[in-house]
Scaffold this motif. Structure first.
Motif, PDB file in Angstrom:
ATOM      1  N   PHE A  28      -9.846   1.162   1.068  1.00 54.79           N
ATOM      2  CA  PHE A  28      -8.505   1.695   1.280  1.00 54.79           C
ATOM      3  C   PHE A  28      -7.404   0.772   0.764  1.00 54.79           C
ATOM      4  CE2 PHE A  28     -11.342   3.398   4.455  1.00 54.79           C
ATOM      5  CZ  PHE A  28     -11.000   4.738   4.546  1.00 54.79           C
ATOM      6  N   LEU A  29      -7.776  -0.382   0.256  1.00 57.53           N
ATOM      7  CA  LEU A  29      -6.778  -1.420  -0.015  1.00 57.53           C
ATOM      8  C   LEU A  29      -6.507  -1.668  -1.493  1.00 57.53           C
ATOM      9  CD1 LEU A  29      -7.855  -4.059   2.661  1.00 57.53           C
ATOM     10  CD2 LEU A  29      -6.279  -2.128   2.901  1.00 57.53           C
ATOM     11  N   THR A  30      -7.278  -1.051  -2.381  1.00 60.66           N
ATOM     12  CA  THR A  30      -7.096  -1.260  -3.819  1.00 60.66           C
ATOM     13  C   THR A  30      -6.563  -0.002  -4.472  1.00 60.66           C
ATOM     14  OG1 THR A  30      -8.879  -2.879  -3.878  1.00 60.66           O
ATOM     15  CG2 THR A  30      -8.264  -1.888  -5.974  1.00 60.66           C
ATOM     16  N   ASP A  31      -5.625  -0.157  -5.396  1.00 63.26           N
ATOM     17  CA  ASP A  31      -5.028   1.008  -6.042  1.00 63.26           C
ATOM     18  C   ASP A  31      -6.019   1.660  -6.994  1.00 63.26           C
ATOM     19  OD1 ASP A  31      -4.602  -1.079  -8.158  1.00 63.26           O
ATOM     20  OD2 ASP A  31      -3.575   0.575  -9.135  1.00 63.26           O
ATOM     21  N   TRP A  32      -5.694   2.880  -7.434  1.00 60.82           N
ATOM     22  CA  TRP A  32      -6.588   3.716  -8.236  1.00 60.82           C
ATOM     23  C   TRP A  32      -7.064   3.023  -9.505  1.00 60.82           C
ATOM     24  CZ3 TRP A  32      -9.167   8.052  -7.395  1.00 60.82           C
ATOM     25  CH2 TRP A  32      -9.599   8.833  -8.477  1.00 60.82           C
ATOM     26  N   ARG A  33      -6.178   2.268 -10.140  1.00 60.09           N
ATOM     27  CA  ARG A  33      -6.514   1.629 -11.413  1.00 60.09           C
ATOM     28  C   ARG A  33      -7.074   0.216 -11.243  1.00 60.09           C
ATOM     29  NH1 ARG A  33      -1.016   2.195 -14.467  1.00 60.09           N
ATOM     30  NH2 ARG A  33      -2.031   0.847 -15.979  1.00 60.09           N
ATOM     31  N   GLY A  34      -7.238  -0.223 -10.001  1.00 57.01           N
ATOM     32  CA  GLY A  34      -7.836  -1.518  -9.747  1.00 57.01           C
ATOM     33  C   GLY A  34      -6.966  -2.698 -10.092  1.00 57.01           C
ATOM     34  N   ARG A  41      -3.825  -4.829   8.569  1.00 50.98           N
ATOM     35  CA  ARG A  41      -4.311  -5.180   9.904  1.00 50.98           C
ATOM     36  C   ARG A  41      -5.434  -4.243  10.326  1.00 50.98           C
ATOM     37  NH1 ARG A  41       0.985  -6.629  13.605  1.00 50.98           N
ATOM     38  NH2 ARG A  41       1.695  -8.422  12.373  1.00 50.98           N
ATOM     39  N   ALA A  42      -5.304  -2.982   9.909  1.00 50.28           N
ATOM     40  CA  ALA A  42      -6.338  -1.994  10.237  1.00 50.28           C
ATOM     41  C   ALA A  42      -6.105  -0.760   9.397  1.00 50.28           C
ATOM     42  CB  ALA A  42      -6.316  -1.642  11.726  1.00 50.28           C
ATOM     43  N   VAL A  43      -7.136   0.041   9.274  1.00 47.63           N
ATOM     44  CA  VAL A  43      -7.032   1.371   8.699  1.00 47.63           C
ATOM     45  C   VAL A  43      -7.301   2.363   9.838  1.00 47.63           C
ATOM     46  CG1 VAL A  43      -7.989   3.041   7.071  1.00 47.63           C
ATOM     47  CG2 VAL A  43      -7.775   0.628   6.412  1.00 47.63           C
ATOM     48  N   VAL A  44      -6.346   3.250  10.070  1.00 45.25           N
ATOM     49  CA  VAL A  44      -6.465   4.218  11.159  1.00 45.25           C
ATOM     50  C   VAL A  44      -6.514   5.612  10.552  1.00 45.25           C
ATOM     51  CG1 VAL A  44      -5.472   5.045  13.328  1.00 45.25           C
ATOM     52  CG2 VAL A  44      -5.154   2.657  12.651  1.00 45.25           C
ATOM     53  N   VAL A  76       1.492   4.042  -9.111  1.00 44.95           N
ATOM     54  CA  VAL A  76       2.627   3.122  -9.026  1.00 44.95           C
ATOM     55  C   VAL A  76       2.578   2.260  -7.768  1.00 44.95           C
ATOM     56  CG1 VAL A  76       4.169   4.495 -10.481  1.00 44.95           C
ATOM     57  CG2 VAL A  76       4.071   4.950  -8.015  1.00 44.95           C
ATOM     58  N   LEU A  77       1.384   2.054  -7.211  1.00 42.20           N
ATOM     59  CA  LEU A  77       1.181   1.205  -6.039  1.00 42.20           C
ATOM     60  C   LEU A  77       1.945   1.724  -4.828  1.00 42.20           C
ATOM     61  CD1 LEU A  77       1.450  -2.345  -7.701  1.00 42.20           C
ATOM     62  CD2 LEU A  77      -0.507  -0.797  -7.619  1.00 42.20           C
ATOM     63  N   GLY A  78       2.023   3.041  -4.701  1.00 52.22           N
ATOM     64  CA  GLY A  78       2.774   3.618  -3.592  1.00 52.22           C
ATOM     65  C   GLY A  78       1.975   3.786  -2.316  1.00 52.22           C
ATOM     66  N   SER A  79       0.644   3.795  -2.393  1.00 61.38           N
ATOM     67  CA  SER A  79      -0.160   4.113  -1.207  1.00 61.38           C
ATOM     68  C   SER A  79      -1.078   2.978  -0.784  1.00 61.38           C
ATOM     69  CB  SER A  79      -0.999   5.366  -1.471  1.00 61.38           C
ATOM     70  OG  SER A  79      -1.921   5.147  -2.519  1.00 61.38           O
ATOM     71  N   VAL A  80      -0.824   1.777  -1.282  1.00 61.65           N
ATOM     72  CA  VAL A  80      -1.612   0.622  -0.856  1.00 61.65           C
ATOM     73  C   VAL A  80      -0.669  -0.410  -0.228  1.00 61.65           C
ATOM     74  CG1 VAL A  80      -3.482   0.945  -2.499  1.00 61.65           C
ATOM     75  CG2 VAL A  80      -1.469  -0.365  -3.188  1.00 61.65           C
ATOM     76  N   PRO A  81      -1.181  -1.188   0.725  1.00 57.26           N
ATOM     77  CA  PRO A  81      -0.327  -2.163   1.397  1.00 57.26           C
ATOM     78  C   PRO A  81      -0.077  -3.399   0.535  1.00 57.26           C
ATOM     79  CG  PRO A  81      -2.572  -2.326   2.216  1.00 57.26           C
ATOM     80  CD  PRO A  81      -2.548  -1.144   1.273  1.00 57.26           C
ATOM     81  N   ASP A  82       0.900  -4.185   0.936  1.00 60.78           N
ATOM     82  CA  ASP A  82       1.181  -5.431   0.225  1.00 60.78           C
ATOM     83  C   ASP A  82       0.190  -6.511   0.660  1.00 60.78           C
ATOM     84  OD1 ASP A  82       2.010  -6.378   2.715  1.00 60.78           O
ATOM     85  OD2 ASP A  82       4.138  -6.109   2.283  1.00 60.78           O
ATOM     86  N   ALA A  83       0.437  -7.715   0.267  1.00 63.45           N
ATOM     87  CA  ALA A  83      -0.507  -8.810   0.517  1.00 63.45           C
ATOM     88  C   ALA A  83      -0.289  -9.502   1.859  1.00 63.45           C
ATOM     89  CB  ALA A  83      -0.400  -9.841  -0.612  1.00 63.45           C
ATOM     90  N   SER A  84       0.685  -9.044   2.645  1.00 64.66           N
ATOM     91  CA  SER A  84       0.996  -9.747   3.895  1.00 64.66           C
ATOM     92  C   SER A  84      -0.038  -9.522   4.985  1.00 64.66           C
ATOM     93  CB  SER A  84       2.371  -9.292   4.406  1.00 64.66           C
ATOM     94  OG  SER A  84       2.300  -7.940   4.873  1.00 64.66           O
ATOM     95  N   GLY A  85      -0.734  -8.402   4.934  1.00 64.42           N
ATOM     96  CA  GLY A  85      -1.698  -8.087   5.982  1.00 64.42           C
ATOM     97  C   GLY A  85      -1.057  -7.595   7.265  1.00 64.42           C
ATOM     98  N   ALA A  86       0.233  -7.266   7.219  1.00 66.00           N
ATOM     99  CA  ALA A  86       0.935  -6.860   8.435  1.00 66.00           C
ATOM    100  C   ALA A  86       0.813  -5.372   8.735  1.00 66.00           C
ATOM    101  CB  ALA A  86       2.420  -7.226   8.311  1.00 66.00           C
ATOM    102  N   ALA A  87       0.529  -4.557   7.727  1.00 69.47           N
ATOM    103  CA  ALA A  87       0.649  -3.103   7.863  1.00 69.47           C
ATOM    104  C   ALA A  87      -0.625  -2.444   8.382  1.00 69.47           C
ATOM    105  CB  ALA A  87       1.024  -2.486   6.520  1.00 69.47           C
ATOM    106  N   VAL A  89      -2.710   0.862   7.602  1.00 67.34           N
ATOM    107  CA  VAL A  89      -2.893   1.949   6.643  1.00 67.34           C
ATOM    108  C   VAL A  89      -3.234   3.206   7.440  1.00 67.34           C
ATOM    109  CG1 VAL A  89      -4.323   2.869   4.777  1.00 67.34           C
ATOM    110  CG2 VAL A  89      -3.579   0.485   4.732  1.00 67.34           C
ATOM    111  N   LEU A  90      -2.445   4.244   7.261  1.00 66.79           N
ATOM    112  CA  LEU A  90      -2.626   5.501   7.977  1.00 66.79           C
ATOM    113  C   LEU A  90      -3.245   6.513   7.021  1.00 66.79           C
ATOM    114  CD1 LEU A  90      -1.925   6.779  10.794  1.00 66.79           C
ATOM    115  CD2 LEU A  90       0.122   7.694   9.691  1.00 66.79           C
ATOM    116  N   SER A  91      -4.571   6.613   7.046  1.00 64.06           N
ATOM    117  CA  SER A  91      -5.264   7.544   6.155  1.00 64.06           C
ATOM    118  C   SER A  91      -5.256   8.939   6.768  1.00 64.06           C
ATOM    119  CB  SER A  91      -6.708   7.085   5.926  1.00 64.06           C
ATOM    120  OG  SER A  91      -7.419   8.086   5.217  1.00 64.06           O
TER     121      SER A  91
END
Length: 469
Positions: A28-34, A41-44, A76-87, A89-91
């Motif tokens: 869930f953490l890598t964009d489509w084009r890699g 923090r979690a994927v829910v 365009v990196l719209g659906s992946v989190p940043d590198a902070s690890g704070a978010a 991910v709401l799948s």
């Protein structure tokens, strides 16, 4: 994630639908084009809109950022989190029910996690057509399509995702559930809240369901690949066919010879409709509500007129559905051939249709002067002014080394787009990838209004932070 919030999410969605282990979260953490891998923090994975609302309320209470995610096919990196690890991910992939189909009203109500292909199939099962069509339709979701206002190959006839949506169900940044699932074509009751969320890329709230427009299935769909001398001839062909066919013209795709040579190189089993090579090609689609005979007569008349007038140099008319699908496979394999060839610098731009030939001529020249030997991969939806204008390194040059020129290439392309009153994003959105460029492309007044809307609807700034603004 704090233990308390993790426990809340598990209580809401169930233990199996809250992932906190790094290995489980990885897909869930890598964009489509890699190109980018973030941290979370979690994927829910909630299963209902009420669960989405409860999770958003829990995150809002602890000011935890939320990254809504559908099929993760964005560019365009719209659906992946940043590198902070704070978010978190709401799948939304578990919200995948077709709630209702109303053929008499020509509408279908679906949840955000439904795959686009599933919605197309459900419509077809009711004898109707849902016309949104993308190369990623087997993977992308309706929620993502609406969040990015997706385009695709049928915009010329049916419009973008925004034009295909009648109503929405949305969970706000406060965790409230707005039921705007109205199957109405006229509803003039104040501000158009629906259109605020479409194209907002999850920065204002979470789309959980939508009412979409359906259309009658055409009696016949025919395609032709037309060989052309230049983009200017392609524009002349578009005008000719619009006059000859009117609304029956449902698709008009421009492809350069280099695009088809890439496909031939990396997918040699693909058809080669012409023995000779031509500088440009147009893939045209015609839909008839009358009959196959009527469609074929229109196709032969329109293409014959283009050949007679010298607008087209040659044409390959599909004589069957299978042949038509094979022609479209040529078009759909261009991005795959690009990926197989190596990395390149991509642009998803829109321009006034009348300006496209001049834009290509001018921008090609500027890029070739600045980067001799660079290869221009130009294709897209000419009928609605959307070009995928991509720049590949010269033959033999290291692809990673060429990517170091990305900022300089983008500057040439985007300055040229601005000179022709175009847009830096036609159908892919802004995400994080084009955020800085948006600040250049739009006026302070326009950006100020966007920020005011964001602050009003998401005052805590927890919805997909770092995207668009």
């Amino acid at each position: 994630m704090t233990d308390a919030l993790l426990a809340q999410c598990r209580a809401i969605a169930g233990d199996a639908h809250v992932l906190a282990d790094a290995q489980d979260m990885a897909p869930f953490l890598t964009d489509w084009r890699g190109r980018h891998t973030g941290k979370a923090r979690a994927v829910v994975m909630p299963g209902t809109a009420d669960e989405v609302a409860a999770i958003v309320r829990a995150c809002a209470a602890s000011r935890t950022p939320i990254v809504p995610q559908g099929g993760r096919t964005g560019l365009v990196l719209g659906s992946v989190p940043d590198a902070s690890g704070a978010a978190v991910v709401l799948s939304l992939r578990r919200l995948n029910r077709i709630r209702a189909i109303d053929p008499a009203n020509r509408s279908i109500t679906v949840e955000a996690g439904c795959l686009l292909h599933e919605v197309q199939q459900a419509a077809a099962g009711a004898g109707m057509l849902f016309p949104l069509s993308l190369a990623a339709e087997g993977s992308c979701t309706i929620g993502g399509n609406l969040a990015t206002n997706a385009g695709g190959t049928a915009v010329l006839r049916y419009g973008n995702a925004r034009e295909l949506c009648l109503g929405l169900e949305v969970v706000t940044a406060q965790g409230e559930r707005w039921d705007g699932l109205r199957a109405l074509r006229k509803d003039n009751t104040g501000y158009d809240l629906r259109d605020l969320f479409i194209g907002a890329e999850g920065t204002l709230g979470v789309i959980t369901a939508a009412v979409l427009k359906l259309y009658p299935q055409p009696k016949a769909v025919l395609s032709s690949l037309v060989a052309l001398e230049s983009p200017r001839q392609a524009l002349a062909l578009l005008n000719l066919l619009q006059e000859a066919w009117g609304a029956a013209l449902t698709g008009f795709e421009l492809m350069s010879d280099f695009c088809l040579q890439l496909v031939a190189t990396h997918f040699p089993a693909m058809p080669r409709p012409f023995a000779a090579r031509f500088p440009q090609y147009a893939l045209v689609e015609l839909s008839s509500s009358e009959s196959e005979e009527h469609a074929r007569a229109l196709m032969e008349e329109g293409i014959g007129l283009a050949l007679t007038r010298g607008v087209a140099r040659d044409a390959a008319l599909a004589s069957s559905l299978a042949q038509g699908l094979a022609l479209w496979q040529l078009r759909e394999h261009i991005p795959l051939a690009q990926a197989a060839d190596g990395k390149n610098i991509k642009h998803d731009i829109s321009l006034p249709v009348s300006s496209i030939p001049d834009f290509i001529e001018r921008t090609d020249a500027l890029l070739l002067a600045a980067f001799p030997g660079c290869r221009l991969v130009t294709f897209g939806h000419l009928g609605d002014g959307n070009l995928h204008y991509n720049v590949a390194p010269p033959d033999g040059q290291d692809h990673e080394a060429f990517l170091a020129n990305q900022d300089a290439v983008n500057r040439i392309v985007y300055d040229s787009v601005a000179a022709f009153d175009g847009s830096i994003s036609a159908e892919h959105g802004i995400g994080a990838l084009k955020r800085e460029e948006l600040a250049r492309a739009r006026s302070p007044v326009e950006l100020g209004m966007m920020r005011a809307i964001k602050a009003a609807l998401d005052p805590l700034g927890i919805m997909n932070p770092g995207k668009i603004l």
